[in-house]
Design a protein around this motif. Sequence first.
Motif, short mmCIF file in Angstrom:
data_model
loop_
_atom_site.label_atom_id
_atom_site.label_comp_id
_atom_site.label_asym_id
_atom_site.label_seq_id
_atom_site.Cartn_x
_atom_site.Cartn_y
_atom_site.Cartn_z
N ARG A 1 0.81 -1.22 0.00
CA ARG A 1 0.00 0.00 0.00
C ARG A 1 0.85 1.27 0.00
N TRP A 2 1.99 1.26 0.70
CA TRP A 2 2.77 2.50 0.78
C TRP A 2 3.44 2.83 -0.55
N ASP B 1 -2.30 9.44 6.73
CA ASP B 1 -2.86 8.14 7.12
C ASP B 1 -2.68 7.81 8.59
N ARG B 2 -1.47 8.01 9.13
CA ARG B 2 -1.21 7.71 10.54
C ARG B 2 -0.98 9.02 11.29
N ASP C 1 1.56 2.27 16.01
CA ASP C 1 0.78 2.95 14.97
C ASP C 1 -0.55 3.38 15.60
N ASN D 1 -3.20 4.21 14.38
CA ASN D 1 -4.39 3.64 13.74
C ASN D 1 -4.79 2.30 14.36
N ASN E 1 -5.43 -6.17 9.37
CA ASN E 1 -5.07 -5.73 8.01
C ASN E 1 -4.59 -6.91 7.19
N ASP F 1 -7.00 -3.44 3.17
CA ASP F 1 -6.10 -2.80 2.19
C ASP F 1 -6.33 -3.30 0.77
N LYS G 1 -9.24 0.79 0.80
CA LYS G 1 -8.99 2.21 1.06
C LYS G 1 -8.30 2.74 -0.19
C1 BGC Z 1 -2.64 1.60 7.63
C2 BGC Z 1 -3.11 0.29 7.07
C3 BGC Z 1 -1.93 -0.64 6.84
C4 BGC Z 1 -1.02 -0.70 8.06
C5 BGC Z 1 0.24 -1.47 7.77
C6 BGC Z 1 -1.82 1.36 8.86
O1 BGC Z 1 -1.39 2.55 9.41
O2 BGC Z 1 -3.73 2.45 7.92
O3 BGC Z 1 -3.79 0.52 5.86
O4 BGC Z 1 -2.39 -1.93 6.57
O5 BGC Z 1 -0.69 0.58 8.49
O6 BGC Z 1 0.99 -0.84 6.81
#
Ligand code: BGC
Length: 392
Positions: free
Chosen positions: A82-83, A156-157, A208, A210, A278, A304, A324
Amino acid sequence: MKKKVLSMVLAASMVAAALVGCGGGEAAPAATSEPAAEAPAADDAAAPADDAAEAPAADDAAAPAATGKKVGVSMPTKDLQRWNQDGANMQQQLEAAGYEVDLQYASNDEATQVSQIENMINGGCSVLVIAAIEANSLSTVLEGAKSAGIPVIAYDRLIMNTDAINYYATFDNYKVGATQAQYIIDTLDLDNAAGPFNMEVTAGDPGDNNAPFFYNGAMETLQPYIDAGKIVIPSGQVEFATVGTPKWSTETAQSRMENILSSNYADGTKLDICLCSNDSTSLGVQNALAANYTGDYPIVTGQDCDIANVKNMIAGKQSMSVFKDTRTLAAQVVKMVGQILNGEEVEVNDTTTYDNGTGVIPSFLCEPVFADANNYKELLIDSGYYTEADLQ
Ligand code: BGC
């Protein structure tokens, strides 16, 4: 039957979410929100048929102040799919809007991220966009950004315990977990079924910010069924501190699940639900199941829509994921950058949820969307996010 109804409802809400895009309109209106009509950019980019390469939104929103300005984009790692997408989308959309971009990946190493951000500050960036590896590790370096008058957007974070953060853009993280839980409730018909169903929980990185939102969104939604004895957790491992997965590592999630399976399920006990926060942790759990569990395959959740996980959804090894759309988040952040540099009011839609320890950070929450083997084509292929070939 139940599952089909759920899919239809979710497909309908998916279409609705796609129509309204990032500005889903569900979050509490913020004092600084602009009327949707004045902010077409992110919505345009979120439309399902848009190709990321077109990036119409950023152009419109940010053009006037863009020329010649440099934007620093700090991403955590290239290891997770994703990143890479987030970074590529940000770079492409910022460049389309006329910015110079300094995009860096920090190999999941906190010291590397700090030094990359230092270089961005010293290298003349006008705005920083940062997806932190560890929520608390950037206070000192960001003091430098603040003194240099460089605005910072947490991407995001949320970055914790520093007042150098101006804005936060993310997806509705609590809703991600709630969506996973609702899938479990609907699939097992927990309102009518007696159970008990056996569940094991795999959460995200405690570093994290999140991760507890995902966990709480899921666990609070499931709590009534746990209280009623319809869901039980044979390992007894339920607290966030116990079920977390440092750095979201697939290998760590796998070895923890292997231990859980050998201690609690080797005697043939049935495992019904693997709640995974995730896709990277879900992959680890799926690996553990493949090697150590022979009973009926459980529900396995994720988040993801990483390519490996979508393939596994199609193959029946993962039940669902949460999509997302990183194009949408990038478009929103590019818009924020333009508004900041233009001295305009910055569009946010949440001014209550995300306190980073120094106060609430004005946030923009994009909509997460349910995904499974029934709707992935519409969601991921028809929208141009992946090609058919990507998923072969
Ligand atoms: C993101 C997720 C991701 C996870 C691991 C989180 O901060 O929001 O989408 O799966 O980090 O990279």
